[in-house]
Design an enzyme around this catalytic site. Structure first.
Site, PDB file in Angstrom:
ATOM      1  N   ASP A  15     -18.918 -19.264  44.452  1.00 20.77           N
ATOM      2  CA  ASP A  15     -18.471 -17.660  44.453  1.00 20.77           C
ATOM      3  C   ASP A  15     -19.606 -16.840  44.598  1.00 20.77           C
ATOM      4  O   ASP A  15     -19.700 -15.637  45.268  1.00 20.77           O
ATOM      5  CB  ASP A  15     -17.998 -17.287  42.971  1.00 20.77           C
ATOM      6  CG  ASP A  15     -16.738 -18.007  42.968  1.00 20.77           C
ATOM      7  OD1 ASP A  15     -15.964 -18.326  43.882  1.00 20.77           O
ATOM      8  OD2 ASP A  15     -16.180 -17.973  41.814  1.00 20.77           O
ATOM      9  N   ASN A  73     -17.483  -8.315  41.697  1.00 18.87           N
ATOM     10  CA  ASN A  73     -17.038  -8.886  40.419  1.00 18.87           C
ATOM     11  C   ASN A  73     -17.356  -7.840  39.523  1.00 18.87           C
ATOM     12  O   ASN A  73     -16.333  -7.405  38.689  1.00 18.87           O
ATOM     13  CB  ASN A  73     -17.837 -10.022  40.116  1.00 18.87           C
ATOM     14  CG  ASN A  73     -17.128 -11.295  40.406  1.00 18.87           C
ATOM     15  OD1 ASN A  73     -16.061 -11.340  40.772  1.00 18.87           O
ATOM     16  ND2 ASN A  73     -17.736 -12.284  40.151  1.00 18.87           N
ATOM     17  N   ASP A  74     -18.615  -7.354  39.394  1.00 20.35           N
ATOM     18  CA  ASP A  74     -18.953  -6.390  38.064  1.00 20.35           C
ATOM     19  C   ASP A  74     -20.386  -6.033  38.384  1.00 20.35           C
ATOM     20  O   ASP A  74     -21.245  -6.217  38.874  1.00 20.35           O
ATOM     21  CB  ASP A  74     -18.959  -7.645  36.783  1.00 20.35           C
ATOM     22  CG  ASP A  74     -19.801  -8.640  37.076  1.00 20.35           C
ATOM     23  OD1 ASP A  74     -20.785  -8.534  37.753  1.00 20.35           O
ATOM     24  OD2 ASP A  74     -19.436  -9.673  36.484  1.00 20.35           O
ATOM     25  N   ALA A 117     -15.093 -13.764  35.423  1.00 17.07           N
ATOM     26  CA  ALA A 117     -16.521 -13.845  35.490  1.00 17.07           C
ATOM     27  C   ALA A 117     -17.146 -13.810  34.323  1.00 17.07           C
ATOM     28  O   ALA A 117     -16.657 -13.964  33.239  1.00 17.07           O
ATOM     29  CB  ALA A 117     -17.104 -13.311  36.654  1.00 17.07           C
ATOM     30  N   TYR A 118     -18.193 -12.889  34.261  1.00 18.09           N
ATOM     31  CA  TYR A 118     -18.899 -12.611  33.118  1.00 18.09           C
ATOM     32  C   TYR A 118     -18.057 -11.996  32.106  1.00 18.09           C
ATOM     33  O   TYR A 118     -18.079 -12.323  30.893  1.00 18.09           O
ATOM     34  CB  TYR A 118     -20.028 -11.776  33.432  1.00 18.09           C
ATOM     35  CG  TYR A 118     -21.264 -11.687  32.409  1.00 18.09           C
ATOM     36  CD1 TYR A 118     -21.052 -11.944  31.066  1.00 18.09           C
ATOM     37  CD2 TYR A 118     -22.517 -10.958  32.732  1.00 18.09           C
ATOM     38  CE1 TYR A 118     -21.945 -11.855  30.330  1.00 18.09           C
ATOM     39  CE2 TYR A 118     -23.509 -10.702  31.727  1.00 18.09           C
ATOM     40  CZ  TYR A 118     -23.079 -11.244  30.519  1.00 18.09           C
ATOM     41  OH  TYR A 118     -24.299 -11.202  29.816  1.00 18.09           O
ATOM     42  N   ALA A 119     -17.044 -11.092  32.489  1.00 18.00           N
ATOM     43  CA  ALA A 119     -16.228 -10.355  31.643  1.00 18.00           C
ATOM     44  C   ALA A 119     -15.389 -11.452  30.622  1.00 18.00           C
ATOM     45  O   ALA A 119     -15.111 -10.943  29.600  1.00 18.00           O
ATOM     46  CB  ALA A 119     -15.354  -9.361  32.343  1.00 18.00           C
ATOM     47  N   SER A 154     -16.198 -14.344  29.650  1.00 17.65           N
ATOM     48  CA  SER A 154     -16.919 -14.900  28.817  1.00 17.65           C
ATOM     49  C   SER A 154     -17.127 -14.270  27.683  1.00 17.65           C
ATOM     50  O   SER A 154     -17.674 -14.788  26.562  1.00 17.65           O
ATOM     51  CB  SER A 154     -18.221 -15.606  29.312  1.00 17.65           C
ATOM     52  OG  SER A 154     -19.108 -14.519  30.095  1.00 17.65           O
ATOM     53  N   GLN A 207     -26.638 -10.533  41.055  1.00 17.79           N
ATOM     54  CA  GLN A 207     -27.442 -11.033  42.148  1.00 17.79           C
ATOM     55  C   GLN A 207     -28.812 -10.124  42.208  1.00 17.79           C
ATOM     56  O   GLN A 207     -29.763 -10.359  42.448  1.00 17.79           O
ATOM     57  CB  GLN A 207     -26.867 -11.100  43.600  1.00 17.79           C
ATOM     58  CG  GLN A 207     -25.746 -12.385  43.596  1.00 17.79           C
ATOM     59  CD  GLN A 207     -24.949 -12.331  44.761  1.00 17.79           C
ATOM     60  OE1 GLN A 207     -24.893 -11.450  45.490  1.00 17.79           O
ATOM     61  NE2 GLN A 207     -24.454 -13.358  45.087  1.00 17.79           N
TER      62      GLN A 207
END
Length: 293
Positions: free
Chosen positions: A74, A148-149, A190-192, A194, A249
């Site tokens: 990803d 993603n975020d 994704a991060y959200a 978790s 990133q």
């Protein structure tokens, strides 16, 4: 029948032991179909012979390709999305990573799926993205897109940030937390996720705001319409250094009173899936739903 693809770019993960075999099989198959092949810089270290394709820059690929195949995970896909979205080049992902929500073709089925896609049998999906600016007064310190975020998080010290949030110019609250995740439906897994956020269907025009380890237990994830303008500012009283990250990133340091302005990106990303693509099946597989202990 969908349009066929004739000029195909290939982008690869930079570090993966089994990638060479996958890329050689992919390039050979595209040669068999008499397609023009454009090779990103990331592909070249894996090939002994590059004569089957044309080494090009990512900018050249954006201008020439009518499909880009991303071989990796990803993270590789996110980087490709941000560089190719404005050229409206559709992306197909081959999973040579780990979890792989975005790269949904496995290497063992790659050639058969590629036959279908090259013959026009595929599903096209359009995904919303974010555009964010890091502002210092009236100056734009950084401006980036994110599939993603966009995440504001602590830097260096293990202590909470104090920050203020606005939606469409209306004050929401001041809170203390380790940060905030602002995610698209694509990034909701994704991060959200978790951080305790909900999973949003990719077809929704929405954004989820998820506080990271908030001090106030009533500060919960908030889902708002995608067209909203979200601003997050480091409070002048905050004693903790902060950073903003785009898709995990690119990161930039923030100072007190710096603010992040997040809006929807006008252009959407084009994704190509094999026929029979089922988002709920992807969730069952990747998240292990229904597995017995």
């Amino acid at each position: 029948m969908n349009p066929s693809f004739h000029t195909i770019g290939i982008i690869a993960k930079t570090q993966e032991q089994r990638l060479g075999h996958i890329l050689e099989a992919l390039i050979g198959h595209l040669q068999h179909h008499q397609r023009r092949i454009l090779l990103d810089d990331s592909v070249l270290p894996w090939l002994d012979d590059t004569s089957a394709g044309e080494p090009v820059t990512r900018t050249h690929m954006a201008a020439e390709a009518d499909l880009a195949i991303v071989v990796g995970g990803d993270g590789t896909f996110l980087g490709a999305a941000r560089t190719l979205v404005d050229a409206e080049v559709p992306l197909l992902g081959v999973n040579a990573g780990r979890l792989g929500f975005l790269v949904d073709v496995s290497p063992h089925e790659m050639l058969g799926r590629l036959d279908e896609i090259l013959s026009g049998l595929y599903v096209e999906d359009r995904r919303s993205m974010l555009h964010a600016r890091l502002m210092r007064g009236d100056d734009v310190v950084a401006a980036q897109d994110a599939l993603n975020d966009v995440v504001m998080h602590i830097r260096d010290a293990v202590r909470m940030i104090e920050f203020d949030t606005w939606i469409n110019g209306r004050f929401v609250n001041t809170q203390r937390a380790d940060g905030m995740v602002v995610a698209t439906p694509t990034g909701s897994t994704a991060y959200a996720l978790s951080g305790g956020g909900p999973i949003l269907s990719p077809c929704l025009e929405a954004v989820v705001m998820v506080p990271i380890c908030p001090h106030g237990l009533s500060n919960r994830p908030l889902v708002v319409p995608a067209g909203n303008r979200i601003e997050i500012a480091v409070n002048e009283h905050s004693r903790t250094l902060a950073q903003v990250a785009f898709d995990g990133q690119d990161t930039f340091d923030m100072e007190p009173l710096d603010r992040i302005v997040i809006e929807p990106k006008l252009r959407k990303l084009r994704l190509i899936h094999p026929t029979g693509y089922d988002y709920l099946q992807i969730l069952r597989l990747k998240l292990g739903w229904g597995e017995q202990p």
